[in-house]
Scaffold this motif. Structure first.
Motif, PDB file in Angstrom:
ATOM      1  N   GLU A 287      50.490 -28.157 -25.172  1.00 19.27           N
ATOM      2  CA  GLU A 287      50.214 -28.523 -26.574  1.00 19.27           C
ATOM      3  C   GLU A 287      49.532 -27.214 -27.324  1.00 19.27           C
ATOM      4  O   GLU A 287      49.685 -27.245 -28.686  1.00 19.27           O
ATOM      5  CB  GLU A 287      49.553 -29.831 -26.854  1.00 19.27           C
ATOM      6  CG  GLU A 287      49.769 -30.302 -28.141  1.00 19.27           C
ATOM      7  CD  GLU A 287      49.117 -31.582 -28.402  1.00 19.27           C
ATOM      8  OE1 GLU A 287      48.706 -32.248 -29.414  1.00 19.27           O
ATOM      9  OE2 GLU A 287      48.983 -32.382 -27.424  1.00 19.27           O
ATOM     10  N   GLU A 289      49.739 -24.363 -27.579  1.00 15.21           N
ATOM     11  CA  GLU A 289      50.685 -23.308 -28.397  1.00 15.21           C
ATOM     12  C   GLU A 289      51.076 -23.856 -29.433  1.00 15.21           C
ATOM     13  O   GLU A 289      51.374 -22.813 -30.560  1.00 15.21           O
ATOM     14  CB  GLU A 289      51.854 -23.148 -27.453  1.00 15.21           C
ATOM     15  CG  GLU A 289      51.971 -22.767 -26.075  1.00 15.21           C
ATOM     16  CD  GLU A 289      51.627 -23.770 -25.030  1.00 15.21           C
ATOM     17  OE1 GLU A 289      52.129 -23.438 -23.962  1.00 15.21           O
ATOM     18  OE2 GLU A 289      51.056 -24.848 -25.460  1.00 15.21           O
ATOM     19  N   LEU A 290      51.109 -24.973 -30.224  1.00 13.45           N
ATOM     20  CA  LEU A 290      51.302 -25.571 -31.476  1.00 13.45           C
ATOM     21  C   LEU A 290      50.419 -24.856 -32.493  1.00 13.45           C
ATOM     22  O   LEU A 290      50.777 -24.797 -33.542  1.00 13.45           O
ATOM     23  CB  LEU A 290      51.163 -27.002 -31.446  1.00 13.45           C
ATOM     24  CG  LEU A 290      52.707 -27.822 -31.101  1.00 13.45           C
ATOM     25  CD1 LEU A 290      53.809 -27.397 -32.255  1.00 13.45           C
ATOM     26  CD2 LEU A 290      53.156 -27.331 -29.795  1.00 13.45           C
ATOM     27  N   GLY A 329      55.481 -28.032 -36.923  1.00 21.64           N
ATOM     28  CA  GLY A 329      55.857 -27.825 -35.423  1.00 21.64           C
ATOM     29  C   GLY A 329      55.724 -28.959 -34.642  1.00 21.64           C
ATOM     30  O   GLY A 329      54.852 -29.802 -34.823  1.00 21.64           O
ATOM     31  N   VAL A 331      56.077 -30.267 -30.166  1.00 25.13           N
ATOM     32  CA  VAL A 331      56.831 -30.078 -28.933  1.00 25.13           C
ATOM     33  C   VAL A 331      57.390 -31.452 -28.527  1.00 25.13           C
ATOM     34  O   VAL A 331      56.714 -32.303 -28.891  1.00 25.13           O
ATOM     35  CB  VAL A 331      55.330 -30.035 -28.042  1.00 25.13           C
ATOM     36  CG1 VAL A 331      54.326 -30.831 -27.910  1.00 25.13           C
ATOM     37  CG2 VAL A 331      55.946 -29.695 -26.338  1.00 25.13           C
ATOM     38  N   TYR A 382      59.533 -26.187 -27.766  1.00 18.52           N
ATOM     39  CA  TYR A 382      58.541 -25.939 -28.958  1.00 18.52           C
ATOM     40  C   TYR A 382      59.519 -26.097 -30.380  1.00 18.52           C
ATOM     41  O   TYR A 382      60.201 -24.927 -30.046  1.00 18.52           O
ATOM     42  CB  TYR A 382      57.556 -24.787 -28.778  1.00 18.52           C
ATOM     43  CG  TYR A 382      56.557 -25.214 -27.610  1.00 18.52           C
ATOM     44  CD1 TYR A 382      55.433 -26.036 -27.856  1.00 18.52           C
ATOM     45  CD2 TYR A 382      56.900 -24.606 -26.404  1.00 18.52           C
ATOM     46  CE1 TYR A 382      54.374 -26.210 -26.906  1.00 18.52           C
ATOM     47  CE2 TYR A 382      56.009 -24.798 -25.428  1.00 18.52           C
ATOM     48  CZ  TYR A 382      54.625 -25.717 -25.688  1.00 18.52           C
ATOM     49  OH  TYR A 382      53.979 -25.789 -24.314  1.00 18.52           O
ATOM     50  N   GLU A 384      60.093 -25.400 -34.559  1.00 15.27           N
ATOM     51  CA  GLU A 384      59.286 -25.503 -35.884  1.00 15.27           C
ATOM     52  C   GLU A 384      60.296 -25.557 -37.184  1.00 15.27           C
ATOM     53  O   GLU A 384      61.494 -25.340 -36.901  1.00 15.27           O
ATOM     54  CB  GLU A 384      58.551 -24.215 -36.069  1.00 15.27           C
ATOM     55  CG  GLU A 384      59.274 -22.732 -36.004  1.00 15.27           C
ATOM     56  CD  GLU A 384      58.728 -21.587 -35.980  1.00 15.27           C
ATOM     57  OE1 GLU A 384      57.395 -21.437 -35.802  1.00 15.27           O
ATOM     58  OE2 GLU A 384      59.310 -20.542 -36.292  1.00 15.27           O
TER      59      GLU A 384
END
Length: 423
Positions: A287, A289-290, A329, A331, A382, A384
């Motif tokens: 997570e 990465e968000l 964004g 996930v 992921y 966006e």
């Protein structure tokens, strides 16, 4: 002299951390018990040693002349890092004596109660207790629905919903199968909106990095709903941020944490306020990465800066504004039945969708889905978009199209749902 960094963890979520460490010119060593961990191929040195073998990893630190250690994304890895750092004489944001408040669910609940902070009502129950009347007596002060959970596990293992007293003994029995301790935890179940909040403690002050909506779907009667989408930023930030930060500030002032990552899962209901679910001294796996996607705030950079270049931690935190996302964004997590995967063409087609920033399909055709292995999901994506509304539309399309089937053509993927945010 060139820094020599030990990264505890080699699974996929550590690949970027290893790469960034190498880009900075650090001699990068990785270690855990997974011989095929994908992060190994990017490191300067790689060791297959169980992270729970504290003495062996501490000896490795001496052998490799390690001057820094880092990990995240897992409570177990965090705990082992703290113990290894103490044994090897390396700097770390926690000491072993502080771990109980971040690793022991009952110690966390007891501290929250002591500080007068909002948390579900709870009791500890002997894991071997099967007498219905005794269990009813122990839990008499709690309000149904309840949940039973182990005190020593992570990843939602062994957690079950208890709707009424008739289900109490059976749930205790099932949870007891997941624990190595003599007691389990029974607590009140909160069905309000759920959130993931990641923060950093800087000089004793809690600084918010992100707040996300943690959406869940219940796949089987009596089982805890599973996380199926985490959305950045939360659509309810204004309702929860102030009280959530205040709560964490009180918590760290007691535990003595002065620096380092701090995350919290919590609930909120209109008219009732927030209530703590879990507090952890690390970032959320799959997570973090968000924050990079939505804010261009990179967690790997933050972790490495803390180890070797702490002045940049302050600069990163001062620049972060959770109300000014560059993107919206999410996930998407897909769970499934424990069967052999035969066909997953739909999963690969979704991975090519223009909204996908990064796809992650965990199994190959012919492999068996396992419950508690290195692959926590069937797949995740992921995604966006420019707005929350567009993100929701894309999500619904993914939830509708996602499919994996077994050799008999039966669907493996559980059907995800988006909750309604009518307040």
């Amino acid at each position: 002299m060139k820094h020599r960094l030990l990264i505890l963890g080699t699974l996929g979520e550590f690949v970027q951390l290893v790469k960034k460490s190498k880009e900075r010119g650090y001699y990068t060593i990785v270690c855990d018990g997974y011989p095929d961990g994908p992060a190994r191929q990017y490191a300067d040195a790689s060791y297959v040693i169980s992270v729970t073998d504290i003495d062996a990893v501490a000896e490795l630190c001496q052998k490799e002349k390690v001057d820094g250690i880092v990990t995240s994304f897992s409570d177990l890895l965090m705990e082992c890092m703290v113990k290894i750092a103490e044994k090897a004489g390396l700097p770390c944001y926690l000491k072993p004596e502080q771990l109980c408040w971040y690793r022991d669910k009952s110690a966390c609940r007891e501290l929250l109660s002591k500080l007068g902070l909002p948390t579900p009502g709870f009791v500890k129950v002997p894991a071997a207790e099967q007498n219905e009347y005794k269990l009813a007596e122990i839990t008499a002060g709690l309000k149904y629905p309840l949940i039973s959970k182990p005190l020593d596990k992570y990843g939602s293992r062994g957690i079950f919903i208890i709707k009424d007293q008739e289900q109490l003994a059976g749930s205790v029995r099932k949870t007891a199968e997941f624990t190595d301790l003599d007691e389990i935890l029974i607590e009140e179940y909160n069905d309000g909106f759920e959130f993931n909040m990641m923060t950093w403690v800087s000089d004793g002050a809690v600084r918010v990095i992100s707040i996300a909506d943690r959406e869940k779907t219940q796949f089987a009667e009596g089982e805890l709903p599973e996380s199926t989408r985490n959305v950045y930023p939360s659509c309810l930030i204004d309702k929860v941020e102030e009280s959530a930060v205040s709560l964490l500030q009180s918590y760290v002032e007691y535990t003595g944490q002065k620096e380092g990552p701090l995350s919290m899962q919590f609930f909120w209901k209109a008219g009732e306020g927030i209530q703590v679910c879990e507090i952890a001294a690390r970032f959320f796996g799959y997570e973090h990465e968000l924050t990079d996607m939505v804010y261009r705030f990179n967690m790997e950079e933050l972790l490495l800066n803390y180890v070797y270049d702490n002045e940049y931690v302050t600069k990163m935190l001062e620049a972060q504004d959770i109300r000014k996302p560059l993107m919206h964004g999410a996930v998407l997590y897909f769970h499934g039945r424990l069967k052999q995967i035969q066909e997953q063409q739909a999963a690969y087609e979704l991975a090519e969708d223009k909204a996908v920033v990064k796809p992650w399909i965990f199994y190959e055709a012919g492999e068996e889905v396992v419950a508690y292995g290195p692959n926590p999901y069937l797949a995740l994506y992921y995604i966006e978009a420019g707005s929350r509304e567009e993100l929701d539309e894309i999500t619904r399309d993914f939830f509708k199209k996602m499919s994996m089937t077994d050799p008999d053509g039966e669907e493996i993927v559980f059907q995800n749902k988006i909750p309604k945010y009518s307040l």
